[in-house]
Design an enzyme around this catalytic site. Sequence first.
Site, PDB file in Angstrom:
ATOM      1  N   GLY A  62      -6.214   2.381   3.457  1.00 19.00           N
ATOM      2  CA  GLY A  62      -5.611   3.506   2.748  1.00 19.00           C
ATOM      3  C   GLY A  62      -5.050   3.022   1.420  1.00 19.00           C
ATOM      4  O   GLY A  62      -5.284   1.886   1.006  1.00 19.00           O
ATOM      5  N   GLU A  83      -3.891  -7.363   2.802  1.00 14.68           N
ATOM      6  CA  GLU A  83      -4.857  -6.327   2.420  1.00 14.68           C
ATOM      7  C   GLU A  83      -5.701  -6.778   1.238  1.00 14.68           C
ATOM      8  O   GLU A  83      -6.900  -6.532   1.177  1.00 14.68           O
ATOM      9  CB  GLU A  83      -4.122  -5.036   2.075  1.00 14.68           C
ATOM     10  CG  GLU A  83      -3.534  -4.365   3.304  1.00 14.68           C
ATOM     11  CD  GLU A  83      -2.662  -3.169   2.961  1.00 14.68           C
ATOM     12  OE1 GLU A  83      -2.440  -2.345   3.839  1.00 14.68           O
ATOM     13  OE2 GLU A  83      -2.202  -3.070   1.807  1.00 14.68           O
TER      14      GLU A  83
HETATM   15  C1  A5P Z   1       0.098  -0.832   3.659  1.00 18.57           C
HETATM   16  O1  A5P Z   1       0.766  -1.950   3.185  1.00 18.57           O
HETATM   17  C2  A5P Z   1      -0.384   0.016   2.542  1.00 18.57           C
HETATM   18  O2  A5P Z   1      -1.129  -0.615   1.561  1.00 18.57           O
HETATM   19  C3  A5P Z   1      -1.087   1.260   3.023  1.00 18.57           C
HETATM   20  O3  A5P Z   1      -2.467   1.127   3.030  1.00 18.57           O
HETATM   21  C4  A5P Z   1      -0.700   2.348   2.132  1.00 18.57           C
HETATM   22  O4  A5P Z   1       0.731   2.315   2.056  1.00 18.57           O
HETATM   23  C5  A5P Z   1      -1.164   3.701   2.623  1.00 18.57           C
HETATM   24  O5  A5P Z   1      -0.455   4.048   3.768  1.00 18.57           O
HETATM   25  P1  A5P Z   1      -0.634   5.469   4.442  1.00 18.57           P
HETATM   26  O6  A5P Z   1      -2.041   5.540   4.930  1.00 18.57           O
HETATM   27  O7  A5P Z   1       0.369   5.470   5.560  1.00 18.57           O
HETATM   28  O8  A5P Z   1      -0.341   6.499   3.409  1.00 18.57           O
END
Ligand code: A5P
Length: 185
Positions: A62, A83
Site C-alpha cells: 500500500g 518495504e
Molecule cells: C507501512 O509502513 C506503510 O508503508 C503502509 O504501506 C502505508 O502506510 C499504507 O497503509 P494503509 O494500507 O493502512 O493505508
Amino acid sequence: MRVGLGTGSTSEEMVRALAAGGWRWRPWVPTSARILGLARELGLPVAAEYPDFAPLDIAIDGADEVDPQGGLVKGGGGALLREKLVAASAACFVVMVDRSKHVERLGSTRGIPIEVIPFGWSRVVRDLTAFGLLKFCYVGRPGAFRDRSGELHLRLRDRTDRRSSISACASQGLPGVVETGLFLG
Ligand code: A5P
C-alpha cells in the site's frame, strides 16, 4: 513466484484475499512482524521475519500518498526500510491505493516519515532542522515511535511547499538517518 508482502491495512486485505483464493506462492517475504503474523495465521507459507531473500518476482504494498508522477510516501506503519528493500528487490512493484491517497504534493497530508537510529537522535534532529524551517514531530510527541528493531521514526512535515520532500531527499546522506518514506522513480 517469489512474492514480497507489504504492510498496512490494505496489504492485510490483500493477504486475506489471496489466502481465501487459495494462492500458495512461496516464499512470501514479509515486510513486518505484523504481516508475517497474519500470513502465518492464515496458513500461508511465509518466510522468517528476517529472511535472506533472493530477488523477488513481485512485491505488493500500500502507500500513504501518491503524486501525479507516481511518487510515493510510505512508512506510516513504520515498515519503510523493509518495504523499500523488498520493493527494490522485486522485478515488479505493485502499489494498491484508492483516491484518498492521491495528493498533489508528497508530504502534504501526514508528512514524510524518516527513520533514524536512537543513538544521538537529537543531533540528527538538529541536522535535519538545519535543512530549513521544518516542523518536526519527534520523541514523545505524536508521529514518533520506535519500531521493533529500536529505530526511531520522525516525520518531516511542511504543508506549504515542496521543502519537505526536498529535505527528505537531502537528509538521506546524513549520519544517523536510516531511510526515508519517499519512494521515487
Ligand atoms: C507501512 O509502513 C506503510 O508503508 C503502509 O504501506 C502505508 O502506510 C499504507 O497503509 P494503509 O494500507 O493502512 O493505508
